[in-house]
Write an enzyme that holds these catalytic residues in place. Structure first.
Site, PDB file in Angstrom:
ATOM      1  N   ASN A  12       0.866  -1.178   0.000  1.00 54.81           N
ATOM      2  CA  ASN A  12       0.000   0.000   0.000  1.00 54.81           C
ATOM      3  C   ASN A  12       0.902   1.227   0.000  1.00 54.81           C
ATOM      4  OD1 ASN A  12      -1.761   2.077   0.520  1.00 54.81           O
ATOM      5  ND2 ASN A  12      -2.322   1.398   2.583  1.00 54.81           N
ATOM      6  N   LYS A  14       0.109   4.234  -0.233  1.00 57.10           N
ATOM      7  CA  LYS A  14      -0.515   5.417   0.378  1.00 57.10           C
ATOM      8  C   LYS A  14      -0.294   6.636  -0.534  1.00 57.10           C
ATOM      9  CE  LYS A  14      -0.026   3.161   4.810  1.00 57.10           C
ATOM     10  NZ  LYS A  14       0.141   3.229   6.253  1.00 57.10           N
ATOM     11  N   HIS A  98      -9.306   1.236   5.053  1.00 58.89           N
ATOM     12  CA  HIS A  98      -8.015   1.429   5.738  1.00 58.89           C
ATOM     13  C   HIS A  98      -8.225   2.371   6.932  1.00 58.89           C
ATOM     14  CE1 HIS A  98      -3.909   2.541   6.612  1.00 58.89           C
ATOM     15  NE2 HIS A  98      -3.557   1.435   5.978  1.00 58.89           N
ATOM     16  N   GLU A 100      -6.569   4.733   7.976  1.00 65.28           N
ATOM     17  CA  GLU A 100      -6.332   6.149   7.673  1.00 65.28           C
ATOM     18  C   GLU A 100      -7.568   6.776   7.038  1.00 65.28           C
ATOM     19  OE1 GLU A 100      -2.637   5.473   5.626  1.00 65.28           O
ATOM     20  OE2 GLU A 100      -1.731   4.938   7.544  1.00 65.28           O
ATOM     21  N   GLU A 168      -4.916  -4.817  10.704  1.00 63.81           N
ATOM     22  CA  GLU A 168      -3.854  -3.833  10.892  1.00 63.81           C
ATOM     23  C   GLU A 168      -4.108  -3.068  12.185  1.00 63.81           C
ATOM     24  OE1 GLU A 168      -1.931  -2.585   6.928  1.00 63.81           O
ATOM     25  OE2 GLU A 168      -3.752  -1.406   7.124  1.00 63.81           O
ATOM     26  N   GLY A 174       3.145   2.309  10.778  1.00 65.40           N
ATOM     27  CA  GLY A 174       4.127   3.384  10.624  1.00 65.40           C
ATOM     28  C   GLY A 174       4.892   3.716  11.893  1.00 65.40           C
ATOM     29  N   SER A 213       3.902  -2.107  10.214  1.00 63.73           N
ATOM     30  CA  SER A 213       5.354  -2.173  10.423  1.00 63.73           C
ATOM     31  C   SER A 213       5.982  -3.500  10.003  1.00 63.73           C
ATOM     32  CB  SER A 213       5.705  -1.847  11.881  1.00 63.73           C
ATOM     33  OG  SER A 213       5.349  -0.508  12.192  1.00 63.73           O
TER      34      SER A 213
HETATM   35  P1  13P Z   1       3.417   0.449   7.536  1.00 63.13           P
HETATM   36  O1  13P Z   1       3.877  -0.861   6.928  1.00 63.13           O
HETATM   37  O2  13P Z   1       4.122   1.625   7.000  1.00 63.13           O
HETATM   38  O3  13P Z   1       3.378   0.360   9.034  1.00 63.13           O
HETATM   39  O4  13P Z   1       1.886   0.632   7.067  1.00 63.13           O
HETATM   40  C1  13P Z   1       0.987  -0.408   7.202  1.00 63.13           C
HETATM   41  C2  13P Z   1      -0.248  -0.064   6.482  1.00 63.13           C
HETATM   42  O5  13P Z   1      -0.999   0.807   6.882  1.00 63.13           O
HETATM   43  C3  13P Z   1      -0.532  -0.778   5.230  1.00 63.13           C
HETATM   44  O6  13P Z   1      -1.835  -0.561   4.801  1.00 63.13           O
END
Ligand code: 13P
Length: 251
Positions: A12, A14, A98, A100, A168, A174, A213
């Site tokens: 992803n 983002k 997601h 976010e 997740e 992150g 992560s």
């Molecule tokens: P990270 O791997 O950067 O922690 O992000 C995970 C994520 O949100 C994937 O959708």
């Protein structure tokens, strides 16, 4: 039986990536054959790059996906993108729900369920994200949150072919933090029970990805956990070497 599920390593990206990122994607395409025995690979770049990446990926071992869609097929929704448009650009899978988007755009389970149905309408696979926040975890609510989000976000008619669940934990995204293998096993086992009780054989065979992560140094341990059928990778999916190393970590 779940051991037979072929892992999926999904990236992803983002809100990262300009046209110049095509070079990194080329490196992923070039290295994909080497890890194809281990896992299916999917890259979800920003919408602006989907068509170009899908053209490059044609006939190669990396699929291209999207990060979100609108529930409707068309209409007066300025700035939104329909699942049909993403599929038309070459996306074969679309992430919905997601954390976010849940946080930044106030997306509800009901909306996410509609988006998953829109993904199917467009002929693509829905990757539905769930996961608790740090505060919810601290309050001992993890399993309740996971159950509520699964019940609310997954449409009836979900199958092992049309839907992937991504667990997740928000606090692991992150941050460099990950749950212990024991925690992941417990939560993925709980998700598997819920999927199996609702979707029967499809629930047994449905992929459950872990996200938060994931990086080359922890991928092998996480991917070896029972009921972990791959990963949804953020930051580490931006670099071909890391992304491919994560796939190599699959059992
Ligand atoms: P990270 O791997 O950067 O922690 O992000 C995970 C994520 O949100 C994937 O959708």
């Amino acid at each position: 039986m779940t051991d037979a599920i072929r892992p999926l390593i999904a990236g992803n990206w983002k809100m990262n990536g300009l046209k110049a990122a095509a070079a990194e994607f080329d490196a992923m395409l070039n290295g994909a054959a080497e890890v194809a025995g281990k896992a299916d690979l999917l890259v979800c770049p920003p919408a602006t790059l989907i068509a170009a990446f899908a053209d490059k990926a044609h006939g190669k071992k990396v699929a291209v996906g999207a990060q979100d869609c609108h529930p409707k097929a068309s209409g007066a929704h300025t700035g939104d993108i329909a699942a049909e448009m993403l599929a038309d650009a070459g996306a074969t899978a679309i992430i919905v729900g997601h954390s976010e988007r849940r946080a930044d755009h106030g997306e509800s389970d009901a909306l996410i369920r509609q988006k998953a149905e829109a993904v199917w309408r467009a002929g693509a696979v829905a990757i539905v994200c769930i996961g608790e926040t740090q505060a919810q975890r601290d309050a001992g609510q993890t399993l309740d949150i996971v159950r509520g989000q699964l019940n609310g976000s997954l449409p009836d008619g979900s199958t092992a072919a049309n839907l992937v669940v991504a667990y997740e934990p928000v606090w692991a995204i992150g941050t460099g933090l990950t749950p212990t293998s024991e925690d992941v096993e417990q939560i993925h086992g709980f998700i598997r029970e819920l999927l199996t009780s609702r979707f029967k054989a499809d629930g047994v065979a449905m992929r459950i990805l872990y996200g938060g992560s994931v990086k080359p140094s922890n991928a092998a341990e996480l991917m070896a956990v029972k009921n972990v059928n791959g990963a949804l990778v953020g930051g580490a999916s931006l670099k071909a070497a890391d992304f491919l190393a994560i796939a190599k970590g699959c059992p």
